[in-house]
Design a protein around this motif. Structure first.
Motif, short mmCIF file in Angstrom:
data_model
loop_
_atom_site.label_atom_id
_atom_site.label_comp_id
_atom_site.label_asym_id
_atom_site.label_seq_id
_atom_site.Cartn_x
_atom_site.Cartn_y
_atom_site.Cartn_z
N LEU A 107 0.81 -1.22 0.00
CA LEU A 107 0.00 0.00 0.00
C LEU A 107 0.85 1.27 0.00
N ASN A 108 2.14 1.12 0.12
CA ASN A 108 3.04 2.28 0.19
C ASN A 108 3.57 2.67 -1.18
N ARG A 109 3.62 3.97 -1.41
CA ARG A 109 4.24 4.54 -2.60
C ARG A 109 5.29 5.52 -2.12
N THR A 110 6.49 5.39 -2.66
CA THR A 110 7.57 6.23 -2.15
C THR A 110 8.68 6.39 -3.18
N PHE A 111 9.47 7.44 -2.98
CA PHE A 111 10.67 7.60 -3.78
C PHE A 111 11.74 6.70 -3.19
N LYS A 112 12.46 6.02 -4.06
CA LYS A 112 13.51 5.10 -3.62
C LYS A 112 14.82 5.52 -4.29
N PHE A 113 15.88 5.57 -3.51
CA PHE A 113 17.18 6.03 -3.98
C PHE A 113 18.11 4.86 -4.26
N ASP A 114 18.79 4.92 -5.38
CA ASP A 114 19.92 4.04 -5.67
C ASP A 114 21.13 4.96 -5.55
N ASN A 115 21.74 4.94 -4.36
CA ASN A 115 22.80 5.88 -4.02
C ASN A 115 24.15 5.16 -4.02
N PRO A 116 25.02 5.46 -4.98
CA PRO A 116 26.32 4.78 -5.04
C PRO A 116 27.24 5.13 -3.88
N ASN A 117 26.92 6.17 -3.13
CA ASN A 117 27.75 6.60 -2.00
C ASN A 117 27.42 5.86 -0.71
N ALA A 118 26.24 5.26 -0.64
CA ALA A 118 25.80 4.58 0.59
C ALA A 118 26.56 3.28 0.76
N THR A 119 27.14 3.11 1.94
CA THR A 119 27.86 1.87 2.21
C THR A 119 26.98 0.88 2.97
N GLU A 120 25.95 1.38 3.64
CA GLU A 120 24.99 0.53 4.35
C GLU A 120 23.64 1.24 4.37
#
Length: 107
Positions: A83-96
Motif C-alpha cells: 500500500l506504500n508509494r515512495t521515492f527510492k534512492f539508488d545511491n552509489p555513495n551509501a555503504t549501508e
C-alpha cells in the motif's frame, strides 16, 4: 555531479509539481535514523544561491551544497510496495542501509 530520475519518478514529480506548485524537486539529507542519514524529498518553491540545479527528463532537481556529496550520482525511482508509494534512492555513495530503507551510512 548528477542526480537522475527514472521515467516513473519523473512522471510522478511532474504530477506533484502541476498539482501542488513549485519550481523543482528538492533532494537533501538530514542526520537521523538507525544508519545515520535520511533522505529528504520535497517540492522546492524557489532555488537558493547555494543550491545545485540538475535537470533530467524535463524535471529540475535541486540539492543543497551540504547534501550533494552524500547523494551525488543517485538515481531516484518511484515505487509501489504493497500500500506504500515512495521515492527510492539508488545511491552509489551509501555503504549501508537500514532494514526499512529510510536511512543510510556513508564511510
Amino acid at each position: 555531479m548528477s542526480i537522475s530520475l527514472t521515467t516513473i519518478a519523473a512522471e510522478r514529480v511532474n504530477r506533484f509539481l502541476e498539482q501542488e506548485g513549485g519550481v523543482a524537486l528538492r533532494v537533501g539529507v538530514r542526520k537521523t535514523g538507525c544508519s545515520g542519514w535520511a533522505y529528504v524529498v520535497e517540492l522546492a518553491k524557489d532555488i537558493g544561491q547555494d543550491d545545485h540545479l540538475f535537470e533530467d527528463q524535463g524535471v529540475r532537481v535541486v540539492v543543497d551544497a551540504d547534501s550533494l556529496p552524500l547523494v551525488d550520482g543517485s538515481t531516484i525511482d518511484f515505487v509501489t510496495e504493497g500500500l506504500n508509494r515512495t521515492f527510492k534512492f539508488d545511491n552509489p555513495n551509501a555503504t549501508e542501509e537500514c532494514g526499512c530503507g529510510e536511512s543510510f551510512t556513508i564511510q
